[in-house]
Scaffold this active site. Structure first.
Site, PDB file in Angstrom:
ATOM      1  N   HIS A 234       0.786  -1.236   0.000  1.00  0.00           N
ATOM      2  CA  HIS A 234       0.000   0.000   0.000  1.00  0.00           C
ATOM      3  C   HIS A 234       0.818   1.286   0.000  1.00  0.00           C
ATOM      4  O   HIS A 234       0.258   2.373  -0.094  1.00  0.00           O
ATOM      5  CB  HIS A 234      -0.948   0.040   1.206  1.00  0.00           C
ATOM      6  CG  HIS A 234      -0.251   0.444   2.473  1.00  0.00           C
ATOM      7  ND1 HIS A 234       0.664  -0.355   3.087  1.00  0.00           N
ATOM      8  CD2 HIS A 234      -0.319   1.579   3.207  1.00  0.00           C
ATOM      9  CE1 HIS A 234       1.129   0.244   4.167  1.00  0.00           C
ATOM     10  NE2 HIS A 234       0.553   1.424   4.262  1.00  0.00           N
TER      11      HIS A 234
HETATM   12  N1  UDP Z   1      -3.857  -4.597   8.967  1.00  0.00           N
HETATM   13  C1  UDP Z   1      -5.140  -5.061   9.196  1.00  0.00           C
HETATM   14  N2  UDP Z   1      -5.864  -5.535   8.130  1.00  0.00           N
HETATM   15  C2  UDP Z   1      -5.351  -5.577   6.862  1.00  0.00           C
HETATM   16  C3  UDP Z   1      -4.030  -5.116   6.648  1.00  0.00           C
HETATM   17  C4  UDP Z   1      -3.303  -4.613   7.719  1.00  0.00           C
HETATM   18  O1  UDP Z   1      -5.625  -5.057  10.328  1.00  0.00           O
HETATM   19  O2  UDP Z   1      -6.050  -6.003   5.951  1.00  0.00           O
HETATM   20  C5  UDP Z   1      -3.107  -4.082  10.116  1.00  0.00           C
HETATM   21  C6  UDP Z   1      -1.771  -4.722  10.309  1.00  0.00           C
HETATM   22  O3  UDP Z   1      -1.900  -5.917  11.047  1.00  0.00           O
HETATM   23  C7  UDP Z   1      -0.991  -3.649  11.045  1.00  0.00           C
HETATM   24  C8  UDP Z   1      -1.565  -2.390  10.492  1.00  0.00           C
HETATM   25  O4  UDP Z   1      -2.807  -2.726   9.883  1.00  0.00           O
HETATM   26  O5  UDP Z   1      -1.255  -3.685  12.427  1.00  0.00           O
HETATM   27  C9  UDP Z   1      -0.623  -1.847   9.489  1.00  0.00           C
HETATM   28  O6  UDP Z   1      -1.206  -0.835   8.810  1.00  0.00           O
HETATM   29  P1  UDP Z   1      -0.736  -0.375   7.372  1.00  0.00           P
HETATM   30  O7  UDP Z   1       0.013  -1.458   6.707  1.00  0.00           O
HETATM   31  O8  UDP Z   1      -1.948   0.173   6.709  1.00  0.00           O
HETATM   32  O9  UDP Z   1       0.199   0.873   7.705  1.00  0.00           O
HETATM   33  P2  UDP Z   1       1.717   1.035   8.102  1.00  0.00           P
HETATM   34  O10 UDP Z   1       2.012   0.135   9.250  1.00  0.00           O
HETATM   35  O11 UDP Z   1       2.538   0.738   6.893  1.00  0.00           O
HETATM   36  O12 UDP Z   1       1.816   2.473   8.485  1.00  0.00           O
END
Ligand code: UDP
Length: 375
Positions: free
Chosen positions: A224
């Site tokens: 993403h």
């Molecule tokens: N996550 C979730 N469902 C999904 C994909 C990710 O609950 O379908 C959770 C994942 O377990 C983690 C968080 O969302 O705790 C990560 O968010 P994301 O990847 O959107 O953002 P980043 O961590 O890169 O800022």
């Protein structure tokens, strides 16, 4: 010491709901046990940055996050438009609430807007997940976190690397009337979340059964980051690699709304695309995956928390300690490198080495917020 400590929490995006859930729980827990001499009142502002039910509401429900006191409904626009509208709307709430602290999380536009609105009103800001650096200013997240750190009074770092990054930038360790800022290593609230909600997921999620998956016989993927979704060549290469891996082993990919706008799932027919998951289902897939392939910050760490090797499809990572202990392979966006990294990681044992604290980060944060009020 005031009679009540008023904290306004500003959240808006999926990873922030997960991080804030742990701190909200610690605040509520202290109130219940009477451990907290001075009661804390938390007011929650949801900016609306993520608004789909499966990117927002499900987390409030599953993780017992209190219902937001203010829902600003600001999402879906450009960075500038969203951030500007958020600053204006958050300022109005802060003027009304007059909190002792504004608590911001991570590195999104909601973090930036909350920190800016508070700092201009001379309300101290506490930044959870301070000090992370990719040293790549192409990333909108890098800009947001650098500015949020500058504006913060308490900089809650999740790792020693984050502390060292801030030391290099000259941030002080001791909060005094003169320094007005302090860097503290509290560990990672996402580790708290993995421990607490990971246990709950075990009892509640049925996703392994409903998706008919075999434990340790599938790959979990998430994509993403703007640097991948907004670059057609990178996105195509990563997806082609996943499609090829899917010829060997099922690849399950919960599709982020931003990525959904940028790719045609039918172009990668071997990959199993599913809707974004709630946290409990996501944790169950993470725990049971053979390998996780991701460009997410949070998912890289969760792979480690749940003992699963990870391939990161980025050119750099903020979570460098995982690469150093060789449980995370930084594969970039080239197809062959991703496939090779998958093969080199798939049988890798992942031992927990407590790189992210002891699972008590949220209660440490609450203690620091309470103790620092008199400085
Ligand atoms: N996550 C979730 N469902 C999904 C994909 C990710 O609950 O379908 C959770 C994942 O377990 C983690 C968080 O969302 O705790 C990560 O968010 P994301 O990847 O959107 O953002 P980043 O961590 O890169 O800022």
């Amino acid at each position: 010491m005031p009679d009540t400590i008023n904290i306004t929490t500003i959240i808006g995006a999926r990873p922030q709901f997960i991080k804030a859930a742990t701190v909200s729980r610690a605040i509520a827990g202290q109130a219940q046990t009477g451990q907290q001499a001075t009661p804390i009142k938390e007011t929650i502002i949801h900016t609306g940055q993520h608004f789909d039910a499966n990117m927002s509401e499900v987390f409030f429900r599953e993780l017992d996050i209190p219902k937001p006191d203010y829902n600003l409904g600001i999402g879906g626009g450009s960075h500038g438009r969203n951030t500007g509208r958020m600053i204006e709307a958050i300022e109005a709430v802060l003027v009304k609430e007059q909190p002792d602290w504004v608590l911001v999380y991570g590195d999104t536009d909601s973090t930036l807007a909350g920190a800016l609105a508070a700092a201009k009103l001379h309300i101290p800001v506490a930044h959870v997940e301070a000090g992370l650096r990719s040293y790549n200013r192409i990333m909108p997240e890098e800009i947001n976190r650098i500015v949020a750190d500058q504006l913060s009074t308490l900089l809650f770092c999740p790792t020693r690397t984050a502390v060292a990054n801030l030391e290099k930038e000259g941030f002080p360790h001791q909060l005094t009337a003169r320094t007005r800022q302090a860097v503290v290593n509290v560990g990672d609230v996402m580790y708290d979340a993995a421990l607490y909600y990971g246990g709950r997921a075990q009892g509640k999620s049925r996703i392994i059964q409903t998706r008919a998956l075999t434990p340790k016989a599938f790959v979990l993927a998430t994509i993403h980051r703007a640097e991948n979704t907004d670059n057609p060549e990178r996105l195509h290469n990563i997806m082609t690699a996943l499609n090829q891996i899917a010829a060997e082993i099922p690849v399950v990919l919960p599709l982020h709304p931003r990525t959904k706008q940028k790719l045609v799932p039918a172009d990668f027919p071997a990959v199993t695309f599913i809707d974004p998951l709630g946290y409990l289902d996501m944790v169950m897939l993470e725990k049971n995956a053979q390998v996780i392939v991701t460009d997410s910050g949070g998912v890289q760490k969760e792979a480690y928390f749940h003992g699963v090797p990870c391939v990161t499809v980025r050119d750099e990572t903020e979570w460098v300690e995982l690469v150093e202990v060789r449980v995370n392979a930084l594969a970039g966006s080239k197809k062959d490198e991703i496939i090779q990294s998958y093969h080199s990681m798939k049988n890798k044992p992942v031992e927990a080495k407590l790189l992210y604290g002891n699972g008590d980060s949220a209660s440490k944060i609450v203690s620091f917020l309470t103790e620092s009020i008199t400085v």
